[in-house]
Design an enzyme around this catalytic site. Sequence first.
Site, PDB file in Angstrom:
ATOM      1  N   HIS A 194       1.121  -0.805   0.039  1.00  0.00           N
ATOM      2  CA  HIS A 194      -0.086   0.033  -0.107  1.00  0.00           C
ATOM      3  C   HIS A 194       0.643   0.928  -0.388  1.00  0.00           C
ATOM      4  O   HIS A 194       1.854   0.972   0.436  1.00  0.00           O
ATOM      5  CB  HIS A 194      -0.889  -0.215   1.593  1.00  0.00           C
ATOM      6  CG  HIS A 194      -1.763   1.018   0.951  1.00  0.00           C
ATOM      7  ND1 HIS A 194      -1.370   2.261   1.311  1.00  0.00           N
ATOM      8  CD2 HIS A 194      -3.298   0.969   1.256  1.00  0.00           C
ATOM      9  CE1 HIS A 194      -2.553   3.200   1.327  1.00  0.00           C
ATOM     10  NE2 HIS A 194      -4.213   2.436   1.826  1.00  0.00           N
TER      11      HIS A 194
ATOM     12  N   ASP B   9       2.961  -3.787   8.070  1.00  0.00           N
ATOM     13  CA  ASP B   9       1.793  -3.128   8.480  1.00  0.00           C
ATOM     14  C   ASP B   9       0.456  -4.322   8.536  1.00  0.00           C
ATOM     15  O   ASP B   9       0.795  -5.256   7.437  1.00  0.00           O
ATOM     16  CB  ASP B   9       1.435  -3.119   6.724  1.00  0.00           C
ATOM     17  CG  ASP B   9       0.472  -2.049   5.922  1.00  0.00           C
ATOM     18  OD1 ASP B   9      -0.466  -2.452   6.959  1.00  0.00           O
ATOM     19  OD2 ASP B   9      -0.029  -2.215   5.209  1.00  0.00           O
TER      20      ASP B   9
ATOM     21  N   GLN C  28      -4.605  -4.872   7.130  1.00  0.00           N
ATOM     22  CA  GLN C  28      -4.938  -5.959   6.768  1.00  0.00           C
ATOM     23  C   GLN C  28      -5.380  -7.552   7.545  1.00  0.00           C
ATOM     24  O   GLN C  28      -6.234  -8.762   7.325  1.00  0.00           O
ATOM     25  CB  GLN C  28      -5.538  -6.257   5.105  1.00  0.00           C
ATOM     26  CG  GLN C  28      -5.196  -5.158   4.659  1.00  0.00           C
ATOM     27  CD  GLN C  28      -7.029  -4.780   4.520  1.00  0.00           C
ATOM     28  OE1 GLN C  28      -7.896  -5.370   5.136  1.00  0.00           O
ATOM     29  NE2 GLN C  28      -7.009  -3.604   4.143  1.00  0.00           N
TER      30      GLN C  28
ATOM     31  N   LYS D 134     -10.988   0.339  10.572  1.00  0.00           N
ATOM     32  CA  LYS D 134     -10.520  -1.458   9.788  1.00  0.00           C
ATOM     33  C   LYS D 134     -11.075  -2.429  10.356  1.00  0.00           C
ATOM     34  O   LYS D 134     -11.588  -3.537  10.023  1.00  0.00           O
ATOM     35  CB  LYS D 134      -9.476  -1.239   8.656  1.00  0.00           C
ATOM     36  CG  LYS D 134      -9.164  -0.559   8.114  1.00  0.00           C
ATOM     37  CD  LYS D 134      -7.947  -0.828   6.881  1.00  0.00           C
ATOM     38  CE  LYS D 134      -7.470  -0.114   6.265  1.00  0.00           C
ATOM     39  NZ  LYS D 134      -7.945   0.020   5.153  1.00  0.00           N
TER      40      LYS D 134
ATOM     41  N   CYS E 187      -4.546   2.574  -3.568  1.00  0.00           N
ATOM     42  CA  CYS E 187      -3.356   2.290  -2.921  1.00  0.00           C
ATOM     43  C   CYS E 187      -2.857   1.580  -3.033  1.00  0.00           C
ATOM     44  O   CYS E 187      -1.595   2.174  -2.324  1.00  0.00           O
ATOM     45  CB  CYS E 187      -3.723   3.337  -1.659  1.00  0.00           C
ATOM     46  SG  CYS E 187      -4.896   4.131  -1.151  1.00  0.00           S
TER      47      CYS E 187
END
Length: 419
Positions: A131, A208, A211, A234, A374
């Site tokens: 991303h 990251d 998710q 999220k 993104c």
Amino acid sequence: MNTTSTTPTAFARDAYPYLRHNADRAYLDSAATSQRPDAVLAAEDAFARTEYAAVHRGSSMATGEATWAFEGARERIARFVGAGEREIVFAENATDALNVIALGLSDAATFGAPHLALGPGDEIVVTEAEHHANLIPWQRLARRTGATLRAVPVDERGLWSVDDLAAIVSERTRLVAFAHVSNVTGYIAPVADVVQIAGEAGALTVLDACQSAPHLPLDLGALGVDFAAFSSHKMLGPTGIGALYGRAELLDQLPPARTGGSTITTVTIDDAQFLPAPQRFEAGTQPVTQAVGFGAAAEYLSEIGMERVRAHEAEMAGQLVDAVAAVPGVELVGPEVGAERAGLVSFVVDGVHAHDVGQFLDDRGITVRTGHHCAQPLHRRLGVAATTRASAYVYTSADDVARFAAALAEVRTFFGADR
């Protein structure tokens, strides 16, 4: 909350005001922003109405109660991701958290942390699947320090391999930044392998977790990463707040990216001394109401049980993959049918632009995401400008997926692309 049901959907779906209000829609865009349950909204509302005050300022009862709520939220979030309380820093969002790391490292040479500083000859490793939030900060860090940015390539499905990463990491590598779960392909990275490879090279690891924190059981301490970032919005929480995780000893050494009130111990006209983490990074008035909601969301997911969340989403992912694979002229991006993936699918419809696909589905009451998500370098490697993405969460039902499957089967015919 009815915790006797056998699936998260059975007891969670009716708890979401958005889903109650839009009962005729299938919301398949949780990878972008998830919906908030009543419990989270109630926690935010109760704090705003009865406990709202400055935190860490003064000695009044009001300040004490607000600070207790603020730090209680930090404790819940830390417990949720397997971190110590001092290892969770509140940020504006995950993008902000990643920038805090990069900006801190760029100041390391002049801030008394030369062992964290990068310079010419050093290398930063990312993947082509990242991303933009986990790419652009490292581009800037490389420019500021003279380091070289290197990227692990992805294949024609948008996937990268540990072998390719190992071939790029060397004794010059100082930092490896990668996504735990790709927001485009749903690929779940082998974190332990990456941490081992980076550790053998003496490199820091930045994960990251945007998710993964909402969807997988996550223990950052056990994973052994040095830093991580994830967002509230999220994982059933409010927008405007996220978290930076860092090992306590590293956070205490990392220069703060923003300075000012609440971060210091002593200030003179010429200099300032900073508090230990996490306060050294939390300058100014904090988004306390959002933090309370963030903590409530972590608690809500903990009560559901992240193993159950993962099991439900794996089932939904399988159904989404089957729906895409069943339609001629629709190409699945990411892991092949039957392979492990997170609860999302991205795909390309032959002869129909992703934006048209999204509009068609939206007109039929199905919310998905379209665009490059993104992740332009990844889409460039795939040879497409955009994909369509459908993503599941705890409140996604088999009926939602069935509606998606039926509508997707009509897309090419509607646009005349099947002739």
